[in-house]
Design a protein around this motif. Sequence first.
Motif, PDB file in Angstrom:
ATOM      1  N   GLU A 191      -2.756   1.387  -1.361  1.00 53.74           N
ATOM      2  CA  GLU A 191      -1.388   0.941  -1.632  1.00 53.74           C
ATOM      3  C   GLU A 191      -0.808   1.694  -2.825  1.00 53.74           C
ATOM      4  O   GLU A 191      -1.517   1.888  -3.820  1.00 53.74           O
ATOM      5  CB  GLU A 191      -1.490  -0.574  -1.898  1.00 53.74           C
ATOM      6  CG  GLU A 191      -0.267  -1.288  -2.307  1.00 53.74           C
ATOM      7  CD  GLU A 191      -0.259  -1.602  -3.784  1.00 53.74           C
ATOM      8  OE1 GLU A 191       0.654  -1.103  -4.461  1.00 53.74           O
ATOM      9  OE2 GLU A 191      -1.144  -2.350  -4.252  1.00 53.74           O
ATOM     10  N   ARG A 239      10.750  12.537  -9.624  1.00 52.00           N
ATOM     11  CA  ARG A 239       9.787  13.396 -10.323  1.00 52.00           C
ATOM     12  C   ARG A 239       9.407  14.581  -9.437  1.00 52.00           C
ATOM     13  O   ARG A 239       9.468  14.508  -8.204  1.00 52.00           O
ATOM     14  CB  ARG A 239       8.553  12.590 -10.736  1.00 52.00           C
ATOM     15  CG  ARG A 239       7.717  12.158  -9.580  1.00 52.00           C
ATOM     16  CD  ARG A 239       6.497  11.364 -10.029  1.00 52.00           C
ATOM     17  NE  ARG A 239       5.879  10.772  -8.864  1.00 52.00           N
ATOM     18  CZ  ARG A 239       5.441   9.541  -8.785  1.00 52.00           C
ATOM     19  NH1 ARG A 239       5.538   8.726  -9.818  1.00 52.00           N
ATOM     20  NH2 ARG A 239       4.881   9.090  -7.690  1.00 52.00           N
ATOM     21  N   ALA A 245       8.725  -0.535  -6.224  1.00 53.30           N
ATOM     22  CA  ALA A 245       8.257  -1.764  -6.891  1.00 53.30           C
ATOM     23  C   ALA A 245       8.771  -3.010  -6.168  1.00 53.30           C
ATOM     24  O   ALA A 245       9.935  -3.066  -5.761  1.00 53.30           O
ATOM     25  CB  ALA A 245       8.739  -1.772  -8.337  1.00 53.30           C
ATOM     26  N   SER A 247      -2.654   0.339 -10.198  1.00 54.66           N
ATOM     27  CA  SER A 247      -3.466  -0.180 -11.303  1.00 54.66           C
ATOM     28  C   SER A 247      -4.167   0.974 -12.022  1.00 54.66           C
ATOM     29  O   SER A 247      -4.427   0.890 -13.225  1.00 54.66           O
ATOM     30  CB  SER A 247      -4.449  -1.249 -10.824  1.00 54.66           C
ATOM     31  OG  SER A 247      -5.341  -0.675  -9.920  1.00 54.66           O
ATOM     32  N   THR A 271       1.892  -5.173  -2.658  1.00 57.12           N
ATOM     33  CA  THR A 271       0.707  -5.879  -3.151  1.00 57.12           C
ATOM     34  C   THR A 271       0.338  -7.035  -2.233  1.00 57.12           C
ATOM     35  O   THR A 271      -0.810  -7.149  -1.786  1.00 57.12           O
ATOM     36  CB  THR A 271       0.964  -6.405  -4.585  1.00 57.12           C
ATOM     37  OG1 THR A 271       1.406  -5.307  -5.368  1.00 57.12           O
ATOM     38  CG2 THR A 271      -0.273  -7.006  -5.196  1.00 57.12           C
ATOM     39  N   ASP A 296      10.348   7.521 -10.338  1.00 63.02           N
ATOM     40  CA  ASP A 296       9.347   7.727  -9.279  1.00 63.02           C
ATOM     41  C   ASP A 296       9.903   8.601  -8.152  1.00 63.02           C
ATOM     42  O   ASP A 296       9.183   9.396  -7.560  1.00 63.02           O
ATOM     43  CB  ASP A 296       8.882   6.386  -8.685  1.00 63.02           C
ATOM     44  CG  ASP A 296       8.085   5.554  -9.687  1.00 63.02           C
ATOM     45  OD1 ASP A 296       7.635   6.124 -10.706  1.00 63.02           O
ATOM     46  OD2 ASP A 296       7.909   4.344  -9.457  1.00 63.02           O
ATOM     47  N   ARG A 354      10.320  -9.979  -8.474  1.00 62.79           N
ATOM     48  CA  ARG A 354       9.581  -9.652  -9.698  1.00 62.79           C
ATOM     49  C   ARG A 354       9.915 -10.646 -10.812  1.00 62.79           C
ATOM     50  O   ARG A 354       9.055 -11.064 -11.591  1.00 62.79           O
ATOM     51  CB  ARG A 354       9.892  -8.203 -10.114  1.00 62.79           C
ATOM     52  CG  ARG A 354       9.162  -7.623 -11.302  1.00 62.79           C
ATOM     53  CD  ARG A 354       7.665  -7.675 -11.253  1.00 62.79           C
ATOM     54  NE  ARG A 354       7.037  -7.115 -10.088  1.00 62.79           N
ATOM     55  CZ  ARG A 354       6.429  -5.935 -10.041  1.00 62.79           C
ATOM     56  NH1 ARG A 354       6.383  -5.181 -11.094  1.00 62.79           N
ATOM     57  NH2 ARG A 354       5.845  -5.518  -8.946  1.00 62.79           N
TER      58      ARG A 354
HETATM   59  O1  CDP Z   1       3.621  -3.393  -8.722  1.00 61.76           O
HETATM   60  P1  CDP Z   1       4.570  -2.232  -8.860  1.00 61.76           P
HETATM   61  O2  CDP Z   1       4.930  -1.628  -7.526  1.00 61.76           O
HETATM   62  O3  CDP Z   1       5.739  -2.523  -9.713  1.00 61.76           O
HETATM   63  O4  CDP Z   1       3.816  -1.140  -9.670  1.00 61.76           O
HETATM   64  P2  CDP Z   1       2.408  -0.507  -9.451  1.00 61.76           P
HETATM   65  O5  CDP Z   1       2.076  -0.324  -8.005  1.00 61.76           O
HETATM   66  O6  CDP Z   1       1.439  -1.252 -10.279  1.00 61.76           O
HETATM   67  O7  CDP Z   1       2.659   0.948 -10.064  1.00 61.76           O
HETATM   68  C1  CDP Z   1       3.116   1.113 -11.382  1.00 61.76           C
HETATM   69  C2  CDP Z   1       3.716   2.500 -11.551  1.00 61.76           C
HETATM   70  O8  CDP Z   1       2.696   3.477 -11.296  1.00 61.76           O
HETATM   71  C3  CDP Z   1       4.838   2.867 -10.590  1.00 61.76           C
HETATM   72  O9  CDP Z   1       6.115   2.498 -11.067  1.00 61.76           O
HETATM   73  C4  CDP Z   1       4.715   4.382 -10.509  1.00 61.76           C
HETATM   74  O10 CDP Z   1       5.392   4.988 -11.583  1.00 61.76           O
HETATM   75  C5  CDP Z   1       3.242   4.636 -10.692  1.00 61.76           C
HETATM   76  N1  CDP Z   1       2.538   4.909  -9.432  1.00 61.76           N
HETATM   77  C6  CDP Z   1       2.593   6.184  -8.912  1.00 61.76           C
HETATM   78  O11 CDP Z   1       3.268   7.043  -9.472  1.00 61.76           O
HETATM   79  N2  CDP Z   1       1.890   6.513  -7.804  1.00 61.76           N
HETATM   80  C7  CDP Z   1       1.146   5.601  -7.170  1.00 61.76           C
HETATM   81  N3  CDP Z   1       0.451   5.955  -6.087  1.00 61.76           N
HETATM   82  C8  CDP Z   1       1.086   4.280  -7.652  1.00 61.76           C
HETATM   83  C9  CDP Z   1       1.804   3.962  -8.789  1.00 61.76           C
END
Ligand code: CDP
Length: 226
Positions: A133, A192, A13, A37, A18, A189, A162
Amino acid sequence: MRIFKIITIDGPASSGKTTISRLLAKKLNYLLLESGSLYRLVTYLLLSTSDLKNYLKDSQKLLKFLEDMFKEIEIKLLSEGTFIYWKERLIKEELRSKDVENVVSKVAALKEVRDFLTNFMRKLAENKSIVAEGRDMGSVVFPYADLKIFLTASDEVRARRRFKEKLNKESNCKYEEVLENIKFRDELDSKRAVAPLTVPDSAYVIDTSYLTPEQVLNEILKLIEK
Ligand code: CDP
């Protein structure tokens, strides 16, 4: 004949995924697949039911739920981002709510959810040039990507980023809470059993802690030229 290409950008994160993937997709005129998303969407949909606990316990029921719900979902991939419509309504802010944020990593750890979204994303990316991404784009979803990038940054730098972003929307937001949430999600993450956050084989690792987005973009463009 047109050659379609896939570039993956993974990382924890607020490591800059992004921002960088948006800049890169725009620069190359590729479509942008923001996989987080979709995990947030599934979490949001599950939270909208009154039956969350049962879905989490029963994998058949969960799979049926995902298949039914996704009949009502439309995804538009643009170079500006991944746009999600549920019953023709754009779903965006809802995916960033505190409730979703607190549960998303638990939902993303479920094998049924990961298998379902992995297949869904592979189909979505067919015959397209995309920047993908997320957390497992290079390791699991697109292992044959043409270029794999893994972004990192220290916990504190990521939490500060953040926090700054959140302060615009929630004036009572606390730095310590943001840092805790980031560490908590990193832990879930990375640990798991299914598709944990990891540096994919043959990925280029870039530490973004002290780089501007433009500097990171330039590093990636140099790798593409190579
Ligand atoms: O923006 P941020 O990196 O905080 O979060 P996000 O990309 O919106 O992803 C939210 C959550 O989705 C992450 O904390 C992961 O638990 C999960 N995720 C995942 O497991 N695998 C991915 N390819 C993308 C997201």
